[in-house]
Design a protein around this motif. Sequence first.
Motif, PDB file in Angstrom:
ATOM      1  N   GLY A 141       0.915  -1.312   0.079  1.00 41.37           N
ATOM      2  CA  GLY A 141      -0.063  -0.159   0.027  1.00 41.37           C
ATOM      3  C   GLY A 141       0.966   1.360  -0.046  1.00 41.37           C
ATOM      4  O   GLY A 141       0.171   2.378   0.112  1.00 41.37           O
ATOM      5  N   LYS A 164       2.731   6.955  -2.004  1.00 44.43           N
ATOM      6  CA  LYS A 164       2.866   7.937  -0.545  1.00 44.43           C
ATOM      7  C   LYS A 164       4.246   8.450  -0.573  1.00 44.43           C
ATOM      8  O   LYS A 164       5.121   8.092  -1.232  1.00 44.43           O
ATOM      9  N   ASP A 219       3.011  11.697   3.808  1.00 43.21           N
ATOM     10  CA  ASP A 219       2.323  10.466   4.423  1.00 43.21           C
ATOM     11  C   ASP A 219       2.832   9.701   5.492  1.00 43.21           C
ATOM     12  O   ASP A 219       2.411   8.983   6.508  1.00 43.21           O
ATOM     13  N   GLY A 278      -4.556  10.835   7.171  1.00 43.96           N
ATOM     14  CA  GLY A 278      -3.716   9.848   7.978  1.00 43.96           C
ATOM     15  C   GLY A 278      -2.381   9.865   7.750  1.00 43.96           C
ATOM     16  O   GLY A 278      -2.012  10.587   6.678  1.00 43.96           O
ATOM     17  N   ARG A 288       1.692   7.901   9.034  1.00 46.90           N
ATOM     18  CA  ARG A 288       2.666   7.034   9.730  1.00 46.90           C
ATOM     19  C   ARG A 288       3.804   7.882  10.375  1.00 46.90           C
ATOM     20  O   ARG A 288       4.271   8.384   9.447  1.00 46.90           O
ATOM     21  N   ASN A 324      -6.350   9.081  12.405  1.00 45.58           N
ATOM     22  CA  ASN A 324      -5.982   7.888  11.606  1.00 45.58           C
ATOM     23  C   ASN A 324      -4.449   7.982  11.257  1.00 45.58           C
ATOM     24  O   ASN A 324      -3.763   7.815  10.191  1.00 45.58           O
ATOM     25  N   THR A 373      -0.840   6.566  12.677  1.00 37.80           N
ATOM     26  CA  THR A 373      -0.270   5.755  13.776  1.00 37.80           C
ATOM     27  C   THR A 373       1.245   6.222  14.081  1.00 37.80           C
ATOM     28  O   THR A 373       2.008   6.833  13.284  1.00 37.80           O
ATOM     29  N   ALA A 387       0.410  -1.051   4.694  1.00 33.50           N
ATOM     30  CA  ALA A 387      -0.769  -1.555   4.807  1.00 33.50           C
ATOM     31  C   ALA A 387      -1.029  -2.707   6.235  1.00 33.50           C
ATOM     32  O   ALA A 387      -1.721  -2.488   7.019  1.00 33.50           O
ATOM     33  N   ALA A 391      -1.478  -0.605   9.738  1.00 29.07           N
ATOM     34  CA  ALA A 391      -2.680   0.173   9.750  1.00 29.07           C
ATOM     35  C   ALA A 391      -3.592   0.207  11.115  1.00 29.07           C
ATOM     36  O   ALA A 391      -3.929   0.912  11.469  1.00 29.07           O
ATOM     37  N   TRP A 392      -3.352  -1.067  11.922  1.00 28.94           N
ATOM     38  CA  TRP A 392      -4.231  -1.403  13.234  1.00 28.94           C
ATOM     39  C   TRP A 392      -3.143  -1.380  14.179  1.00 28.94           C
ATOM     40  O   TRP A 392      -3.297  -1.838  15.479  1.00 28.94           O
ATOM     41  N   THR A 395      -0.551   0.597  16.697  1.00 28.78           N
ATOM     42  CA  THR A 395      -0.087   2.148  17.085  1.00 28.78           C
ATOM     43  C   THR A 395       0.505   2.273  18.498  1.00 28.78           C
ATOM     44  O   THR A 395       0.147   1.420  19.410  1.00 28.78           O
TER      45      THR A 395
END
Length: 252
Positions: free
Chosen positions: A4, A8, A87, A136, A138, A179, A181, A232, A235-236, A238
Amino acid sequence: MDTGLKGKVALVTGGARDVGAAISEGLAAEGAIVAVNYNRSDRDANDVVDAIKAAGGSAQAYGCDVTDYTSVTEMVSKIVADHGRLDILVNNAGFTPRGYFMDTTPDEWRRVIDTCFYGAMNCCHAAIPHMKEAGGGRIISLMGDSSRVGETGLTMTGAARGGTLAATKSLARELGPNNITVNALSLGLVTTSHTDPAWLEKYRDRLVKMYPLRRLGVVEDVAPAVVFFAGAGGAWITGQVLSISGGYSTAG
């Protein structure tokens, strides 16, 4: 697996050499547009950019001292003007002198803290508004395991990076609703061009015995984890700290 990362825009501080160069090239290989930050290593930064472009990737070098907040905000604004967004932020720039605490001076402490802690905070503060605007992002900060388990001769580096570690956890809570992380990678001893060959030769056998995997790290050990957290797969995830240390900090 699609990470993903295609399209970016990623800023890698200290991205011109060693671990930073490997991270820059690793992100670019997955399709990210990489802003390779450097302070004095302009030739190295351009070499990394050339290597990325030769491999079919996209990158551009940006000179900036991360300890200077004004310069950082100008650099981030230029990256966004050049590429339309930001990003991913990888806080890799650092300064890690070895020495017993009582042999160091307050001026030396300040340089370590300015680079390792304020450098990361400057970049976060400048990057976050653009990540929010993009919907969002990172943030990945690198540090040594001295920040987690302590290490003789690295008191101030451990303290400065420990501050970044604490900020990582708090920022993860603050920025989760946006969004964004925020994670950290805690490294064992990775041999780089900055490693003193004489010191390494003298202590190699003793050092290797401290690592369950019985070897020291190399720069290629780090980039895959950055790619994972930036892509990707992260993504969940953090507020976490992943130790990449050959098992050095298993008791930490």
